[in-house]
Design a protein around this motif. Structure first.
Motif, PDB file in Angstrom:
ATOM      1  N   HIS A  76      30.833  61.258  95.708  1.00  0.00           N
ATOM      2  CA  HIS A  76      31.877  61.096  96.723  1.00  0.00           C
ATOM      3  C   HIS A  76      31.598  59.790  97.451  1.00  0.00           C
ATOM      4  O   HIS A  76      30.618  59.679  98.172  1.00  0.00           O
ATOM      5  N   PHE A  77      32.450  58.817  97.212  1.00  0.00           N
ATOM      6  CA  PHE A  77      32.259  57.503  97.809  1.00  0.00           C
ATOM      7  C   PHE A  77      33.471  57.149  98.648  1.00  0.00           C
ATOM      8  O   PHE A  77      34.592  57.504  98.309  1.00  0.00           O
ATOM      9  N   MET A  78      33.239  56.430  99.708  1.00  0.00           N
ATOM     10  CA  MET A  78      34.326  56.051 100.605  1.00  0.00           C
ATOM     11  C   MET A  78      34.851  54.666 100.230  1.00  0.00           C
ATOM     12  O   MET A  78      34.081  53.716 100.055  1.00  0.00           O
ATOM     13  N   ASP A  89      38.794  57.509  99.777  1.00  0.00           N
ATOM     14  CA  ASP A  89      37.564  57.829  99.069  1.00  0.00           C
ATOM     15  C   ASP A  89      37.798  57.917  97.573  1.00  0.00           C
ATOM     16  O   ASP A  89      38.897  57.644  97.068  1.00  0.00           O
ATOM     17  N   TRP A  90      36.755  58.268  96.883  1.00  0.00           N
ATOM     18  CA  TRP A  90      36.751  58.359  95.436  1.00  0.00           C
ATOM     19  C   TRP A  90      35.829  59.504  95.076  1.00  0.00           C
ATOM     20  O   TRP A  90      34.779  59.695  95.692  1.00  0.00           O
TER      21      TRP A  90
END
Lengths: 304, 304, 304, 304
Positions: A76-78, A89-90
């Motif tokens: 979970h990346f912003m 996010d991603w």
């Protein structure tokens, strides 16, 4: 597990691959398997169950922490934060991980070189599955959901990892719940796994996991279960069947075309069932539409 | 767009940030916004709408091909294939992409340094949102869904990119559908975007996209819409409001706490509504439970 | 392309698969191919070339923007920012993309069901390559690098997409540079692609790309080139060989075991060569060690 | 650790942030820090060290298995396999993981709200670093590399996790190697970490890791080390400095502008040094060019 009589052998499982097969049942090119048992009438009847209007989700939060049961953690990346002026996010996820609430597509499991319906396994390529991908469920699954709460029946907080549930115990749960599993139902079986994990810490589910004994397979077939969910992976681990690691995965998916819902979080649903004093409800499954996908993360929504 | 009288200005939008605010409405620490309007009674009533038992999903398939409206394509990689003995895969997705059917969490949009409810924007960090993440919707959203089919009203296959829909046209759609949008409804507005894309090819939605004019905001508030979905991004692009790019995103999410569902595929739902001769149905939203997430890919399931 | 005499046919390429084969040359189980020509003596001699101490990298920056030549953009996400108290990030990359400077492992290309050395192609599985993975280059490649600057020879800023370079022109470049390509050299051929892209915008390299004509294959073999790099993909596109899309990829990698370096940025290296008045230098390739990987992003470092 | 006299305090580290600062040394807008000490003359001299032509890589293979020191495992997925007709893949990596051989960009670490050179930390955004990104090293680093092999000096296979190395021991290693670390050198310090891991299994490096005591900082400054690498993270863990977790990261990167190379695999390099009977060599670092990146996975190549 109360069926301790005669241990099962690989031949028994092979026999069920034949005797419980639905390959000829739903017509050529079938991609839905036992979900055909969820008829419009079944959906209507399921909607008619709604009384209190209480909704409960059955997904474990996506877990970004590595642990013995989460070897491929979610990412979970912003993309956007306070600095960028919006929140974005991603998300990256391996649906079949042992800590991910998900649904298995029918292309997930193979047996003797074949998928459900007889498709050769080379239809599952590095570019995705060319048959039986999860996109077959783009309209979701809506039916009656039934929770069989085995720890509640046994009077324990959870089943120990590795403990098996036989068909007699499923029937005892039915009796305790005052209902009977019927054709087209989505059956959810609680083992209390996440309560155990909260108390004991994570363990390796490849080694031990409570679940259904393979002996339940004919029972699932006879009852016409449309989809089977569990807070584990439905299969008890070890399987107690020599030479077959996940007999329920094998027979349910490949022979019966029965979709499995793995690693659900049934703790809050069990509490709601207890409070509502009923174990049947309207259940909606809304898989992501991933063409050629072998499954999808899932948040089943129960409505009482 | 039929409301052509006086162009809107940024001050009008700023005014709505005050006059349409729900910050004080649902109690301190609120994370659900207008979803509070989906009461248990509302859910019960929605379930009572089910008549034919027909189910329709509203998600566009996850799209792995780069295109002008899909600049961050979904990733779909296989972990297991014929060679490995099982079908397994991995999925990466940026939910807020312009080609991804998704729901916006209330932390997705900021206004003047604040999130919905007044939280400072630095609560949205590179480790995820510390307030108003999508996990607030872990029990899903179940309510009455209403489809307003604008191309059908106009007698065209789709609205041209950039065409706006005003509140009067929403009301004309209501009249044509023989219903009225009511508190707690999830309102879906069709512009025919994906039919247009199939015919015309992909274009850059940052430049032109059919959608609602900002003038619809007071109407959405007055009707008590619980969540708003569209096959675009609800906002018409360009917004026709000087200096404000996405006024509906801004006011709906930050002031009203109204969740938006973007880039849904409403083509099949529109066909089903026409065939069923009704534009209201039971609708279930089942977002993934991603703690601190700013949204989730989504497959809304309508049940007639 | 100056060799316009007789068009090549697929049979010619098939012939080179036999006549230029190195399958028996470097011993059983070989995983290095023509990199065997980079002997310790060759490395010593290459180091002895260093005079000015000027260093130049040959990697294009990883490109996160989708474009016709970058259909699978690199992903770059931040894990830590000002808010978290440290700078951290995450990188996703598909090495073989047409805009990514990378090296091909010998398992990247197949011919008639075989990899270099005769390994069957089913050794390349969804779990990675079981033979000829890029980890074979864990000690890197250090040798003499030679730049042949074709636009400079022609007096043009760049070759037009689709223009081919024949062996005679390679020799003309040699003459202009006052050197001869020798066994163990890493040969870099500049077409001026990135100058063209900066001036013309991105185009689809599957349709047109300047590069070497297949007729160069025997020449590469005769000269003992150890690895071949280009600012395109070495192959001219279209290939001018009916029925064979990338003949240099096919013969160089599968028959010769010659590693290719694709999509390098040779603009700054060309400028440095011009300023240093020399086209040979010490070159170091340092691929990431990815077991079972079919390639690696790469930043070749030239030292004058 | 032989410097046991007086424990260090946070004030000592704060003092080094001032006394060892290079913020004014290399001119305004500097992005290279102590890499300025690698002059063209230094590179020339380093190339002149090459004698045997032996090349050794110093990267640990990218590790896709979750473990206590690899909480964010690398992702390696196949895009092309036997079935697709070519070998292709995709790689995801978090460079700063404790099991990933990588280089830290100067934007990786903050101190009192500042980056190296005084840039405010809000220059490190969720869209990447706007200052001091790893792209500053697009031409790589080529210099003399020096290995100081501490376990060899001590006559042990590895240092125990948590054991510290002081400046006196670095000097003892120099004496044993018959050399002196000089301005512009890339210093590599071996603790034997990966030999320990192979023997003992993985442990949590946040708790214990052998490395340099903070007392080495003035020594690194005095010697003019250009970049510092280690098979750990250079810092000993715990740091033995109350209130400062990674003092070397803090002072080296933020005050000195000294790039760190973490988690290198120095086992094979150590063996090569022993066999070659020399501990200095030509060393090439070739980071990926990731604009705004806080670091890069790295495979340093030593040439003897």
């Amino acid at each position: 597990m109360t069926d301790k009589e005669v241990p099962l052998r690989a031949e028994d499982v092979a026999g069920w691959h034949r005797s419980l097969s639905n390959w000829e049942r739903f017509g050529p090119g079938d991609a839905l398997g036992t979900l055909h048992l969820v008829t419009p009438e079944k959906r209507r009847a399921a909607a008619a169950l709604v009384r209190s209007g209480r909704a409960v989700g059955c997904a474990r939060p996506l877990d970004t922490a590595a642990s013995p049961d989460n070897l491929r953690p979610a990412l979970h990346f912003m993309i956007g934060t306070a600095t960028e002026g919006y929140g974005g996010d991603w998300l990256g996820v391996a649906p079949h991980g042992y800590a991910v609430s998900h649904i298995d597509a029918l292309c997930h499991i193979f047996h003797e070189g074949r998928l459900y319906g007889g498709h050769p396994i080379d239809r599952v390529t590095a570019h995705g599955a060319l048959e039986l991908g999860i996109e077959a469920l783009r309209d979701g699954v809506v039916s009656r959901g039934v929770l069989l709460d085995v720890p509640r029946l046994r009077g324990v907080p959870w089943l120990e990892p590795g403990e098996a549930i036989g068909p007699d115990e499923l029937e005892a749960c039915e009796a305790a719940a005052g209902l009977r599993v019927e054709p087209g139902d989505v059956l959810l079986v609680r083992t209390g796994r996440w309560a155990a994990r909260a108390a004991l810490g994570a363990w390796d589910p490849h080694e031990r996991l409570a679940g259904l004994h393979a002996r339940c397979l004919p029972w699932l077939h006879a009852r016409g279960v449309a989809a089977l969910g569990c807070d584990g992976v439905s299969d008890v681990v070890p399987s107690q069947v020599e030479g077959v690691r996940l007999p329920i995965h094998s027979v349910a998916i490949v022979a019966m075309g029965l979709h499995l819902l793995d690693n659900l979080d049934l703790e809050r649903l069990a509490a709601a069932c207890a409070e509502e004093a009923r174990h049947a409800f309207l259940l909606t499954l809304a898989p992501l539409v991933l063409e050629g996908g072998t499954g999808s993360p899932l948040n089943p929504i129960a409505l009482f």
